[in-house]
Scaffold this motif. Structure first.
Motif, PDB file in Angstrom:
ATOM      1  N   LYS A  20       0.954  -1.191  -0.187  1.00  0.00           N
ATOM      2  CA  LYS A  20       0.079   0.121  -0.051  1.00  0.00           C
ATOM      3  C   LYS A  20       0.811   1.289  -0.126  1.00  0.00           C
ATOM      4  O   LYS A  20       0.591   2.169  -0.774  1.00  0.00           O
ATOM      5  CB  LYS A  20      -1.073   0.207   1.412  1.00  0.00           C
ATOM      6  CG  LYS A  20      -1.837   1.031   1.177  1.00  0.00           C
ATOM      7  CD  LYS A  20      -2.837   0.884   2.519  1.00  0.00           C
ATOM      8  CE  LYS A  20      -3.974   1.887   2.501  1.00  0.00           C
ATOM      9  NZ  LYS A  20      -4.774   1.666   3.636  1.00  0.00           N
ATOM     10  N   ALA A  21       2.062   1.304   0.808  1.00  0.00           N
ATOM     11  CA  ALA A  21       2.839   2.392   0.870  1.00  0.00           C
ATOM     12  C   ALA A  21       3.394   2.433  -0.721  1.00  0.00           C
ATOM     13  O   ALA A  21       3.765   3.862  -1.029  1.00  0.00           O
ATOM     14  CB  ALA A  21       3.955   2.255   1.904  1.00  0.00           C
ATOM     15  N   GLU A  22       3.934   1.623  -1.308  1.00  0.00           N
ATOM     16  CA  GLU A  22       4.554   1.598  -2.618  1.00  0.00           C
ATOM     17  C   GLU A  22       3.295   2.232  -3.447  1.00  0.00           C
ATOM     18  O   GLU A  22       3.949   3.376  -4.252  1.00  0.00           O
ATOM     19  CB  GLU A  22       4.796   0.312  -2.985  1.00  0.00           C
ATOM     20  CG  GLU A  22       5.564   0.365  -4.575  1.00  0.00           C
ATOM     21  CD  GLU A  22       6.042  -1.042  -5.107  1.00  0.00           C
ATOM     22  OE1 GLU A  22       6.450  -1.121  -5.814  1.00  0.00           O
ATOM     23  OE2 GLU A  22       5.687  -2.129  -4.366  1.00  0.00           O
ATOM     24  N   ARG A  23       2.173   1.754  -3.436  1.00  0.00           N
ATOM     25  CA  ARG A  23       1.087   2.526  -4.166  1.00  0.00           C
ATOM     26  C   ARG A  23       0.991   4.038  -4.058  1.00  0.00           C
ATOM     27  O   ARG A  23       1.024   4.742  -5.012  1.00  0.00           O
ATOM     28  CB  ARG A  23      -0.037   1.895  -4.336  1.00  0.00           C
ATOM     29  CG  ARG A  23       0.059   0.334  -4.751  1.00  0.00           C
ATOM     30  CD  ARG A  23      -1.372  -0.113  -4.880  1.00  0.00           C
ATOM     31  NE  ARG A  23      -2.323  -0.146  -3.786  1.00  0.00           N
ATOM     32  CZ  ARG A  23      -2.385  -0.910  -2.714  1.00  0.00           C
ATOM     33  NH1 ARG A  23      -1.569  -2.110  -2.762  1.00  0.00           N
ATOM     34  NH2 ARG A  23      -2.948  -0.772  -1.639  1.00  0.00           N
ATOM     35  N   ILE A  24       1.169   4.318  -2.818  1.00  0.00           N
ATOM     36  CA  ILE A  24       1.013   5.694  -2.645  1.00  0.00           C
ATOM     37  C   ILE A  24       2.127   6.374  -3.095  1.00  0.00           C
ATOM     38  O   ILE A  24       2.078   7.499  -3.452  1.00  0.00           O
ATOM     39  CB  ILE A  24       0.793   5.966  -0.949  1.00  0.00           C
ATOM     40  CG1 ILE A  24      -0.457   5.440  -0.496  1.00  0.00           C
ATOM     41  CG2 ILE A  24       1.108   7.426  -0.466  1.00  0.00           C
ATOM     42  CD1 ILE A  24      -0.797   5.227   0.938  1.00  0.00           C
TER      43      ILE A  24
END
Length: 99
Positions: free
Chosen positions: A68-72
């Motif tokens: 999720k952090a990578e997508r953000i």
């Protein structure tokens, strides 16, 4: 269960991570992968808040948090202006959010 890195944070550091999760998680828009806020009935997306949220996710390191952090982070990077000949090269676009 929080990560080892989270556990090594000072009390103040843990408070910041916990507050980021508490306040920013409900504002996360999974369609845009950014944190959005409402102002006068209009939704604004904020890169800085999105990155704070991504950092908190990485520090907690719960299942799915890194992805999720990578997508953000990728969503924030996609707002950066790539125009080497222009004065605003490297600046991040925003959608007219109030200051």
């Amino acid at each position: 269960m929080p990560s080892k890195l989270y556990e090594q944070l000072s009390h103040e550091g843990k408070v910041l991570v916990d507050q980021a999760m508490e306040q920013l998680d409900p504002l996360y828009d999974p369609e845009r992968d950014l944190v959005g806020m409402y102002y006068h009935s209009r939704r604004y997306y904020d890169n800085r808040s999105s990155m704070y949220y991504a950092l908190a996710l990485l520090l907690l390191d719960a299942p799915g948090c890194a992805e999720k952090a990578e997508r953000i982070i990728r969503a924030v990077i996609s707002t950066q202006i790539d125009a080497p000949e222009e004065i605003f090269h490297g600046v991040y676009r925003h959608d007219g959010a109030p200051v």
